[in-house]
Write an enzyme that holds these catalytic residues in place. Structure first.
Site, mmCIF file in Angstrom:
data_model
loop_
_atom_site.group_PDB
_atom_site.id
_atom_site.type_symbol
_atom_site.label_atom_id
_atom_site.label_comp_id
_atom_site.label_asym_id
_atom_site.label_seq_id
_atom_site.Cartn_x
_atom_site.Cartn_y
_atom_site.Cartn_z
ATOM 1 C CB SER A 1 4.609 -76.393 40.750
ATOM 2 O OG SER A 1 5.634 -77.275 40.343
ATOM 3 C CE1 TYR B 1 6.624 -77.602 45.879
ATOM 4 C CE2 TYR B 1 6.798 -78.492 43.653
ATOM 5 C CZ TYR B 1 6.833 -77.421 44.520
ATOM 6 O OH TYR B 1 7.067 -76.164 44.038
#
Length: 271
Positions: free
Chosen positions: A152, A165
């Site tokens: 990510s 996250y």
């Protein structure tokens, strides 16, 4: 060396989280390119729906129920894939996501964050990739194949609010590089392990952060769009092309890489 060979037809791919939108699109595009695809997901109905669409379009696919946090479930999934398709050539560790309770907000102080929510995000993103690679890694080693993880933008620099996250995806990127070296040094120098690092897509997992109920951007969404030179969010289909490239011989010397697919987000710092 196959630096110009983009052909992936006949390869067998396992995609976890394939009942989701992004990985479902990846699986469909893999099948269009001639790959045989096993769509793994905890929620079998969604995986079956995607697999049925692939078969109806003339591709080869099966849906298999799998919990990426349960070794017995993964072993059973591996057996099911082997029985149908034989040896696996490509593993995409697509299962992952975030949880609202694991992100800070006006309603959730860092000091009040529930430990279970934080663990859930780390387990799904990190341990899910580790355990799934343990389950299918011997196939990859035998076929001198490919592993693709989903990192990510949060792997590169932590994003505000998304404490769990960001940390989990940073760990996924680190695991990718570690595994690339480990597999080469211990099993075969022809195995490749890479990750894609998607920029901002609107998904059910992050929509609450990026978009108001009326569809207009939240202040966070405005910042994301302002920092993305292309001025828009990405689409799931735009993740599939780089994945197919990583599966192919055209990426034969790409190993241990984290590939940004972000519309320029990581290249622009606002000045």
């Amino acid at each position: 060396m196959n630096g110009t060979n983009f052909d992936v037809s006949g390869k067998v791919a396992v995609v976890t989280g394939a009942g989701g939108i992004i990985c479902g699109v990846m699986a469909r595009e893999m099948a269009k390119a001639g790959m045989k695809v096993a769509l793994l997901d905890l929620f079998l109905d969604k995986a079956r729906e995607a697999a049925s669409e692939i078969v109806a379009a003339g591709g080869e696919a099966i849906a298999v129920k799998a919990n990426v946090l349960d070794k017995e479930s993964l072993a059973a999934a591996r057996d099911a894939v082997a029985q149908r398709f034989g040896q696996v050539d490509v593993l995409v560790n697509g299962a992952g996501g975030n949880k609202k309770e694991a992100s800070t907000s006006a309603d959730m102080s860092f000091f009040d964050m529930p430990i279970d929510a934080l663990k859930w995000v780390f387990d799904l993103n990190v341990m899910g990739a580790v355990l799934t690679t343990q389950a299918f890694g011997q196939d990859i080693a035998a076929s001198e194949g490919v592993v693709i993880n989903i990192a990510s933008m949060a792997s590169i620099i932590p994003l505000t609010n998304t404490i769990a996250y960001s940390g989990a995806k940073a760990a996924v990127a680190n695991f990718t590089q570690w595994m690339a070296v480990h597999f080469n040094q211990n099993y075969s120098t022809k195995i490749r392990v890479n990750a894609i690092a998607p920029g901002f897509l609107l998904t059910e997992q992050n929509r609450f952060l990026m978009q108001k109920e009326d569809g207009t951007p939240t202040p966070r969404g405005e910042k994301v769009l302002a920092k993305t030179p292309m001025g828009r969010y990405g689409a799931p289909e735009e993740m599939a092309g780089p994945v197919l490239w990583l599966c192919s011989g055209a990426a034969s010397f790409v190993n241990g890489a984290i590939i940004p697919i972000d519309g320029g987000f990581s290249a622009y710092w606002g000045v």
